[in-house]
Write a protein that holds these residues in place. Structure first.
Motif, short mmCIF file in Angstrom:
data_model
loop_
_atom_site.label_atom_id
_atom_site.label_comp_id
_atom_site.label_asym_id
_atom_site.label_seq_id
_atom_site.Cartn_x
_atom_site.Cartn_y
_atom_site.Cartn_z
N GLN A 73 67.17 31.12 47.78
CA GLN A 73 68.09 32.25 47.91
C GLN A 73 67.29 33.54 48.06
N ALA A 104 63.33 38.20 47.41
CA ALA A 104 64.40 37.97 46.44
C ALA A 104 65.28 39.20 46.35
N GLY A 137 68.89 40.61 44.53
CA GLY A 137 69.97 40.36 43.59
C GLY A 137 69.71 39.13 42.74
N GLU A 138 70.72 38.76 41.96
CA GLU A 138 70.62 37.59 41.11
C GLU A 138 71.02 36.34 41.90
N PRO A 139 70.33 35.21 41.69
CA PRO A 139 70.69 33.98 42.41
C PRO A 139 72.05 33.46 41.96
N GLU A 161 74.86 30.47 41.22
CA GLU A 161 74.87 29.11 40.68
C GLU A 161 75.20 28.16 41.83
N GLU A 195 71.56 28.59 38.28
CA GLU A 195 71.24 29.90 38.84
C GLU A 195 69.73 30.03 39.01
N GLU A 196 69.18 29.23 39.90
CA GLU A 196 67.75 29.27 40.19
C GLU A 196 67.52 29.85 41.57
N ARG A 197 66.42 30.61 41.71
CA ARG A 197 66.11 31.20 43.01
C ARG A 197 65.79 30.12 44.03
#
Length: 222
Positions: A148, A154, A156-158, A160, A196-198
């Protein structure tokens, strides 16, 4: 403590690369490469200036005098005492492995963020999630990564998410098809529970045939 570590010449918190693990004349040694930057080097036993070196050991370990290559040897015991974490990384020889990259997005506006079919997502239209065709013509090891990022950066937040590899039904052996359901029989590889992993990775062995890679967020509309 930190002062003792600094006195050894090692850089606290830095990453060292293990180039070689060897046993010579009952000595267990590792050859390491320094992290980038201008800093000191290991000063303990088996360091470049260690007085215990002799011509025989240098020849067996192919040590070159006064070579400023950023590499050094360290005993196994000293390595265990000074390093707390060891990461094992799989190396893919570019002469043996082919790499393919594809970009896609989950979007609310075009319905591609359908999510996965669960009791919390009863209206999921699974076939509208991003999917990729994969054709295998001989037994093959395959490594698939879902990252993601935006052009490798990278942002924002990844979300789920998860992905799976689905085998085409035997009635259509030579053509990938859009996945409309996930079953115990058609899913041959899975990245695991949505998380929620990159980056998610799957290493699997596939037989000849047609497959579809389905990528989905956990909750529809994310």
């Amino acid at each position: 403590d930190d002062k003792e570590l600094q006195d050894t010449g090692l850089v606290m918190g830095a990453i060292y690369t293990v180039l070689q693990v060897v046993e010579v004349e009952k000595y267990r040694l590792l050859k390491l490469r320094n992290p980038p930057g201008d800093h000191g080097e290991w000063q303990g036993d088996w360091s470049d200036d260690w007085p215990g070196w002799n011509a025989r050991l240098k020849m067996k370990l192919e040590v070159v005098e006064d070579e400023d290559d950023g590499c050094f040897f360290i005993s196994f015991d000293d390595f265990c005492q000074n390093f707390r974490t060891l990461y094992l990384c799989r190396y893919y020889d570019p002469n043996r492995w082919k790499e393919y990259k594809f970009s896609e997005n989950w979007r609310k506006v075009d319905g591609t963020s359908q999510g996965l079919p669960t009791k919390h997502n009863p209206n999921c239209k699974l076939d509208e999630n991003p999917q990729f065709a994969l054709a295998i013509d001989r037994p093959t090891d395959v490594c698939i990564s879902l990252s993601q990022t935006d052009n490798g950066v990278a942002v924002g937040e990844p979300l789920e998410c998860a992905f799976c590899v689905v085998r085409t039904p035997k009635t259509l052996p030579n053509r990938s098809v859009r996945v409309t359901e996930l079953t115990m029989t058609n899913v041959v590889a899975l990245s695991g529970e949505p998380c929620e992993e990159r980056e998610l990775n799957v290493m699997t062995h596939l037989r000849p045939g047609a497959y579809t890679i389905l990528c989905a967020v956990y909750k529809g509309g994310d």
